[in-house]
Design an enzyme around this catalytic site. Structure first.
Site, mmCIF file in Angstrom:
data_model
loop_
_atom_site.group_PDB
_atom_site.id
_atom_site.type_symbol
_atom_site.label_atom_id
_atom_site.label_comp_id
_atom_site.label_asym_id
_atom_site.label_seq_id
_atom_site.Cartn_x
_atom_site.Cartn_y
_atom_site.Cartn_z
ATOM 1 C CB THR A 164 -0.835 -0.017 1.347
ATOM 2 O OG1 THR A 164 -1.554 1.244 1.242
ATOM 3 C CG2 THR A 164 -0.186 -0.098 2.353
ATOM 4 C CB SER A 169 -4.496 2.188 10.130
ATOM 5 O OG SER A 169 -4.427 1.433 9.206
ATOM 6 C CE1 TYR A 188 -4.094 -3.280 4.553
ATOM 7 C CE2 TYR A 188 -4.174 -0.969 4.617
ATOM 8 C CZ TYR A 188 -3.958 -2.290 3.958
ATOM 9 O OH TYR A 188 -3.661 -2.257 2.438
ATOM 10 C CG HIS A 189 -2.068 1.944 6.139
ATOM 11 N ND1 HIS A 189 -3.372 2.470 6.686
ATOM 12 C CD2 HIS A 189 -2.151 2.160 4.958
ATOM 13 C CE1 HIS A 189 -3.877 2.979 5.759
ATOM 14 N NE2 HIS A 189 -3.310 2.439 4.515
ATOM 15 C CE LYS A 196 -1.352 -4.923 2.807
ATOM 16 N NZ LYS A 196 -1.676 -5.837 1.853
ATOM 17 C CD GLN A 200 -3.873 -1.874 -5.777
ATOM 18 O OE1 GLN A 200 -3.966 -2.096 -6.968
ATOM 19 N NE2 GLN A 200 -4.428 -2.581 -4.769
ATOM 20 C CB VAL A 225 -8.864 -0.088 -5.944
ATOM 21 C CG1 VAL A 225 -9.189 -0.697 -7.192
ATOM 22 C CG2 VAL A 225 -7.193 -0.529 -5.643
ATOM 23 N NE ARG A 285 -10.056 6.754 7.717
ATOM 24 C CZ ARG A 285 -9.808 5.949 6.849
ATOM 25 N NH1 ARG A 285 -8.822 5.964 6.137
ATOM 26 N NH2 ARG A 285 -10.908 5.323 6.053
HETATM 27 P P1 NAD Z 1 -10.431 -8.048 -0.166
HETATM 28 O O1 NAD Z 1 -10.820 -7.917 1.559
HETATM 29 O O2 NAD Z 1 -11.583 -7.535 -0.959
HETATM 30 O O3 NAD Z 1 -9.735 -9.182 -0.481
HETATM 31 C C1 NAD Z 1 -8.863 -9.983 0.225
HETATM 32 C C2 NAD Z 1 -9.256 -11.469 0.113
HETATM 33 O O4 NAD Z 1 -8.388 -12.114 0.794
HETATM 34 C C3 NAD Z 1 -10.540 -11.869 0.755
HETATM 35 O O5 NAD Z 1 -11.331 -12.503 -0.404
HETATM 36 C C4 NAD Z 1 -10.343 -12.675 1.876
HETATM 37 O O6 NAD Z 1 -11.502 -13.717 1.952
HETATM 38 C C5 NAD Z 1 -8.915 -12.910 1.603
HETATM 39 N N1 NAD Z 1 -7.887 -13.378 2.773
HETATM 40 C C6 NAD Z 1 -7.841 -12.438 3.865
HETATM 41 N N2 NAD Z 1 -7.185 -13.103 4.894
HETATM 42 C C7 NAD Z 1 -7.092 -14.621 4.456
HETATM 43 C C8 NAD Z 1 -6.329 -15.630 4.711
HETATM 44 N N3 NAD Z 1 -5.762 -15.768 6.006
HETATM 45 N N4 NAD Z 1 -6.280 -16.717 4.021
HETATM 46 C C9 NAD Z 1 -6.938 -16.602 3.118
HETATM 47 N N5 NAD Z 1 -7.543 -15.721 2.229
HETATM 48 C C10 NAD Z 1 -7.487 -14.607 3.027
HETATM 49 O O7 NAD Z 1 -9.280 -6.804 -0.247
HETATM 50 P P2 NAD Z 1 -9.005 -6.148 -1.633
HETATM 51 O O8 NAD Z 1 -9.531 -4.664 -1.672
HETATM 52 O O9 NAD Z 1 -9.266 -7.089 -2.785
HETATM 53 O O10 NAD Z 1 -7.598 -5.981 -1.296
HETATM 54 C C11 NAD Z 1 -6.552 -6.916 -1.720
HETATM 55 C C12 NAD Z 1 -5.154 -6.581 -1.473
HETATM 56 O O11 NAD Z 1 -4.710 -5.215 -2.051
HETATM 57 C C13 NAD Z 1 -4.887 -6.517 0.155
HETATM 58 O O12 NAD Z 1 -3.844 -6.713 0.671
HETATM 59 C C14 NAD Z 1 -4.726 -4.762 0.251
HETATM 60 O O13 NAD Z 1 -4.145 -4.446 1.374
HETATM 61 C C15 NAD Z 1 -4.240 -4.343 -1.131
HETATM 62 N N6 NAD Z 1 -4.772 -3.156 -1.561
HETATM 63 C C16 NAD Z 1 -5.915 -2.888 -1.585
HETATM 64 C C17 NAD Z 1 -6.593 -1.614 -1.888
HETATM 65 C C18 NAD Z 1 -7.901 -1.281 -2.329
HETATM 66 O O14 NAD Z 1 -8.215 -0.029 -2.375
HETATM 67 N N7 NAD Z 1 -8.907 -2.163 -2.183
HETATM 68 C C19 NAD Z 1 -5.507 -0.485 -2.132
HETATM 69 C C20 NAD Z 1 -4.301 -0.855 -2.100
HETATM 70 C C21 NAD Z 1 -3.701 -2.055 -1.580
HETATM 71 N N1 USQ Z 2 -12.473 9.594 3.773
HETATM 72 C C1 USQ Z 2 -13.229 10.395 3.823
HETATM 73 N N2 USQ Z 2 -14.731 10.295 3.906
HETATM 74 C C2 USQ Z 2 -15.021 8.862 3.762
HETATM 75 C C3 USQ Z 2 -13.952 7.836 3.805
HETATM 76 C C4 USQ Z 2 -12.720 8.153 3.638
HETATM 77 O O1 USQ Z 2 -13.093 11.692 3.821
HETATM 78 O O2 USQ Z 2 -16.220 8.618 3.726
HETATM 79 C C5 USQ Z 2 -10.877 9.862 3.855
HETATM 80 C C6 USQ Z 2 -10.113 9.191 5.237
HETATM 81 O O3 USQ Z 2 -10.022 9.874 6.329
HETATM 82 C C7 USQ Z 2 -8.731 9.182 4.439
HETATM 83 C C8 USQ Z 2 -8.985 8.959 2.929
HETATM 84 O O4 USQ Z 2 -10.401 9.502 2.754
HETATM 85 O O5 USQ Z 2 -8.083 10.440 4.529
HETATM 86 C C9 USQ Z 2 -8.845 7.743 2.278
HETATM 87 O O6 USQ Z 2 -9.661 6.688 3.035
HETATM 88 P P1 USQ Z 2 -9.855 5.261 2.281
HETATM 89 O O7 USQ Z 2 -11.059 4.584 3.205
HETATM 90 O O8 USQ Z 2 -10.432 5.597 1.030
HETATM 91 O O9 USQ Z 2 -8.743 4.682 2.090
HETATM 92 P P2 USQ Z 2 -7.637 3.831 3.471
HETATM 93 O O10 USQ Z 2 -8.224 3.799 4.646
HETATM 94 O O11 USQ Z 2 -6.363 4.748 3.122
HETATM 95 O O12 USQ Z 2 -7.566 2.469 2.801
HETATM 96 C C10 USQ Z 2 -7.599 2.089 1.441
HETATM 97 C C11 USQ Z 2 -7.866 0.538 1.450
HETATM 98 C C12 USQ Z 2 -6.369 0.092 1.771
HETATM 99 C C13 USQ Z 2 -5.311 0.485 1.075
HETATM 100 C C14 USQ Z 2 -5.443 1.916 1.106
HETATM 101 C C15 USQ Z 2 -4.283 2.442 -0.165
HETATM 102 O O13 USQ Z 2 -8.914 0.066 2.097
HETATM 103 O O14 USQ Z 2 -6.437 -1.462 1.766
HETATM 104 O O15 USQ Z 2 -4.211 -0.003 1.606
HETATM 105 O O16 USQ Z 2 -6.510 2.627 0.662
HETATM 106 S S1 USQ Z 2 -3.601 3.897 0.535
HETATM 107 O O17 USQ Z 2 -4.743 4.771 0.990
HETATM 108 O O18 USQ Z 2 -2.799 4.708 -0.581
HETATM 109 O O19 USQ Z 2 -2.690 3.674 1.735
#
Ligand code: NAD
Ligand code: USQ
Length: 398
Positions: free
Chosen positions: A145, A187, A189-190, A193, A216, A219, A330
């Protein structure tokens, strides 16, 4: 190429699995379906009606003649099964999406914090050690991320792709060193990573594993050409306060006439990428793995940056939606700039999709089509980063 897609039932993993299968790769999804279970726990559902994994795969086969395998397996809990799976299937590559990915979910309770660390760090370490003990030369592509860098550390300098060159003062003068860009997670979560990054650095150096880490951005969008082929292949669309990400949330909120939920001033600048580019980037990364013995290859998987309030204004202009500035749940910088280097994917042929290219309308239309599935009470983000941030504006009652 034979590719295991870990987390292949998720928002990024499912369209990537279809994209790779369409391109002729032999794809096997490994997923424990925990994301679907978290929906049950949160009493919310994808806005789009996603189908069970078995049905998704059957429909894909019926439409295209292509097979996608599925193994129901927990990467964090079932190490022996995973190692045996590698020995049995002998994949050329693994794409690792299989982690708990929501920052708000990771901050909602001590149970969720511990789950996120246990699941993500243990799962990623299991993948690495299983590759080593299988003795196979499997290339690993991991979804990381942009949030590992944090926001504001490097001032006005562009965030580099993973590594930073620094001058270290020594008694004999300065020496130049290349280090991983300092981690600054916002966070739990972050944080996981950033821990993943150290695991990768160790296994690349110690065991010569070939690893690519994709940093990334957020998305947006939901459909790719493959998921749009049939409604039964549709991708998930998260809109709730834990899993919904900002741009998709705004599009959904506009579709149902809910004010756009800007946190604070909306001065937060973030990086974005459309789901169609996510799947292309993963394919490019698979085609360009590092050599054995090389350091971890890091790409910033980002196509553009936006300030949250500018996104809200854009969607408001497009749809007439009103904007609500809510107290920010947050702990994050009120305002930040974000300049990101993203040359590597462009150099390897990525032709990015931008917000201006009509796909906002496509995502809005999906939100409109399934608006009656929305539960308005799930929209406001209720997970707070520290005590005392809880507030209850009228909007919180939905
Ligand atoms: P998602 O939660 O939709 O998909 C994650 C998948 O992994 C799920 O299907 C879940 O069941 C599976 N999973 C989780 N833990 C597992 C485990 N222990 N064993 C097997 N399967 C497991 O999330 P996403 O949005 O598709 O994100 C995928 C990856 O991309 C994540 O690692 C996330 O950090 C990264 N990412 C996502 C975004 C975003 O905006 N969605 C942005 C940046 C990075
Ligand atoms: N935000 C708002 N209003 C909302 C939701 C979010 O103002 O209704 C703000 C948040 O406070 C934050 C920003 O928008 O400042 C982004 O929040 P987000 O929920 O869209 O994204 P984030 O929590 O950062 O996480 C998402 C994905 C995570 C990925 C990350 C990429 O869930 O898996 O790693 O985006 S990044 O942000 O580049 O780290």
């Amino acid at each position: 190429m034979k590719v295991l897609v870990l987390g292949g039932d998720g928002f990024c993993g499912w369209p990537t699995s279809l994209h790779l299968s369409d391109a002729g790769h032999d794809v096997i999804v490994v997923d424990n379906l925990s994301r679907r279970e978290i929906d049950l726990e949160l009493e919310v559902d994808s806005l789009t009606p996603i189908r069970p994994m078995g049905e998704r795969i059957r429909v894909w086969k019926a439409l295209t003649g292509k097979e996608i395998g599925f193994v129901h397996l927990d990467l964090a809990e079932e190490y022996d099964r995973f190692e045996a799976l590698l020995r049995d299937l002998r994949p050329d590559a693994i794409v690792h999406f299989g982690e708990q990915r929501a920052a708000p979910y990771s901050m909602r309770s001590s149970i969720a914090k511990r789950y996120t660390v246990d699941n993500n760090v243990r799962g990623t370490h299991n993948v690495l050690t299983a590759i080593v003990s299988s003795g196979l030369d499997i290339a690993l592509v991991h979804l990381g991320t942009m949030g590992v860098y944090g926001y504001g550390w490097s001032g006005s300098a562009p965030i580099p792709e993973g590594y930073l060159t620094v001058n270290v003062p020594t008694p004999d003068g300065e020496i130049e060193r290349e280090i991983l860009h300092p981690a600054n997670p916002g966070s739990v979560y972050h944080l996981t990573k950033t821990l993943d990054q150290l695991l990768f650095a160790f296994y690349a150096a110690n065991d010569q594993l070939r690893i690519t880490d994709l940093h990334q951005g957020i998305v947006w969008g939901t459909q790719t050409p493959q998921t749009a082929l049939d409604e039964r292949l549709i991708n998930r669309f998260d809109y709730d306060g834990d899993y919904g990400t900002v741009l998709n949330r705004f599009l959904m909120q506009a579709a149902i006439g809910h004010p756009l939920t800007v946190h604070g001033t909306g001065g937060q600048t973030r990086a974005f990428i459309h789901i169609r580019d996510t799947v292309r980037c993963v394919e490019i990364a698979l085609d360009n793995p590092p050599q054995s013995g090389e350091k971890v290859k890091v790409f910033n998987q980002v196509t553009e940056t936006y300030r949250v309030r500018d996104l809200a204004e854009l969607i408001s202009k497009m749809t007439g939606a009103t904007i609500a500035n809510l107290p920010n749940p947050r702990r994050e910088a009120v305002e930040n700039d974000l300049i990101v280097s993203r040359d590597k994917f462009l150099a390897l042929g990525l032709d990015p999709v931008y917000l201006s290219e009509g796909l906002l309308e496509e995502a809005r239309d999906i939100a409109l089509k399934y608006a009656d599935r929305a539960d308005v009470t799930k929209i406001i983000a209720r997970s707070v980063w520290r005590k005392g941030m809880e507030t209850s504006p009228d909007l919180m009652e939905g």
